[in-house]
Design an enzyme around this catalytic site. Structure first.
Site, mmCIF file in Angstrom:
data_model
loop_
_atom_site.group_PDB
_atom_site.id
_atom_site.type_symbol
_atom_site.label_atom_id
_atom_site.label_comp_id
_atom_site.label_asym_id
_atom_site.label_seq_id
_atom_site.Cartn_x
_atom_site.Cartn_y
_atom_site.Cartn_z
ATOM 1 C CG ASP A 9 85.245 54.684 73.268
ATOM 2 O OD1 ASP A 9 85.296 55.512 72.843
ATOM 3 O OD2 ASP A 9 84.222 53.756 73.379
ATOM 4 C CG ASP A 11 80.714 58.464 75.077
ATOM 5 O OD1 ASP A 11 80.364 59.007 76.278
ATOM 6 O OD2 ASP A 11 81.052 59.263 74.391
HETATM 7 C C1 XBP Z 1 80.799 58.006 71.059
HETATM 8 C C2 XBP Z 1 79.993 58.818 70.520
HETATM 9 C C3 XBP Z 1 79.614 60.268 70.908
HETATM 10 C C4 XBP Z 1 78.717 60.415 71.950
HETATM 11 C C5 XBP Z 1 78.217 61.831 71.743
HETATM 12 O O1 XBP Z 1 81.759 57.221 70.159
HETATM 13 O O2 XBP Z 1 79.479 58.418 69.400
HETATM 14 O O3 XBP Z 1 79.193 60.870 69.792
HETATM 15 O O4 XBP Z 1 77.364 59.517 71.746
HETATM 16 O O5 XBP Z 1 79.412 62.607 71.944
HETATM 17 P P1 XBP Z 1 82.787 56.318 70.756
HETATM 18 P P2 XBP Z 1 79.006 64.165 71.404
HETATM 19 O O6 XBP Z 1 82.573 55.932 72.088
HETATM 20 O O7 XBP Z 1 83.066 55.553 69.518
HETATM 21 O O8 XBP Z 1 84.011 57.375 70.577
HETATM 22 O O9 XBP Z 1 77.660 64.465 71.569
HETATM 23 O O10 XBP Z 1 79.837 65.172 72.381
HETATM 24 O O11 XBP Z 1 79.814 64.218 70.041
HETATM 25 MG MG MG Z 2 82.440 53.946 72.669
#
Ligand code: XBP
Ligand code: MG
Length: 238
Positions: A9, A11
């Site tokens: 992952d 973020d």
């Molecule tokens: C990450 C997210 C993303 C970011 C924003 O979730 O939820 O939506 O917050 O990204 P994970 P975008 O780590 O579970 O993949 O605005 O580009 O959608």
């Molecule tokens: Mg995440």
């Protein structure tokens, strides 16, 4: 089965991008559109239960600004807000990178050097992945599954299914790395044993389905991962 690939992952797992990255980028887009919306740190924690930026904006509007959704062009407005948010986020990262979390770079380096394949499975927009990772490191990832390439975002398994298909590997040959309950649910639904490193926003999640649950990846090396992986597939966990 031998461990052949690590699927990360982005973020919250490779870097702490939400509070001081995505959140202010959303707020900058709202200001630019002259909307009186401000996502503060606690509110953003609530909104993070919804993965995906466009989905998060819609969720916010449903709860806190429902008249916004009465506009005939509400869908287009959300897409435009999100495009502006992505531009702010990419510009912010260009102005000064958000550092990778402790232990991430050494682990990626060792995995690459020892021939473990690397992939990304994220909800975020592909441009954000390119903006976050230094180019030499990004090049190590054979598959980047990101954003709207699949119909359903985490906690659905789609992005992990997509990455496994692209790698042409069964889940038992891989480990996933996540920071959130939604991410863990997605990875487990794809059949992946998962290492979880929570952060301030995600630490209250239920991580009992994780293979391992740690404060950070510092000190985690490929030998340890091989050991955990063989344990996972010699037990009744999978
Ligand atoms: C990450 C997210 C993303 C970011 C924003 O979730 O939820 O939506 O917050 O990204 P994970 P975008 O780590 O579970 O993949 O605005 O580009 O959608
Ligand atoms: Mg995440």
């Amino acid at each position: 089965m031998k461990l052949q690939a690590l699927i990360f992952d982005i973020d919250g797992t490779l870097a702490d991008t939400e509070r001081d990255g995505h959140r202010p980028a959303f707020n900058a887009a709202f200001r630019q559109a002259q909307l009186p919306w401000e996502w503060d740190i606690p509110l953003y924690g609530e909104l993070l239960t919804v993965t995906g930026g466009k989905e998060r904006i819609r969720y916010y509007a449903e709860r806190y600004a429902p008249t916004f959704l009465h506009r005939a062009d509400a869908d287009a407005q959300i897409r435009a807000l999100h495009a502006a948010k992505t531009a702010h986020y990419v510009a912010m990262l260009g102005a000064g990178r958000i550092p990778l979390l402790p232990g991430v770079e050494p682990l990626l380096r060792q995995a690459h050097a020892t021939g473990l394949r690397l992939a990304i499975a994220t909800t975020t927009t592909p441009e954000n992945v390119v903006a976050l990772l230094p180019p030499d490191l990004l090049a190590w990832f054979e598959v980047v599954g990101a954003g709207d390439v699949v119909a359903r975002k985490k906690p659905a398994s789609d992005i992990y299914d997509y990455v496994l298909h692209a790698l042409q590997l069964p889940p038992a040959a891989c480990l996933a790395f996540e920071d959130s309950e939604n991410g863990l649910i997605a990875a487990r639904a794809a059949g992946l044993a998962t290492v979880v490193t929570p952060n301030d926003y995600t630490r209250h999640g239920d991580f009992r389905a994780a293979l391992a649950w740690l404060p950070h990846l510092r000190g985690v090396d490929c030998e340890l991962l091989q050991l955990w992986h063989s344990g996972a597939y010699n037990s009744d966990k999978n």
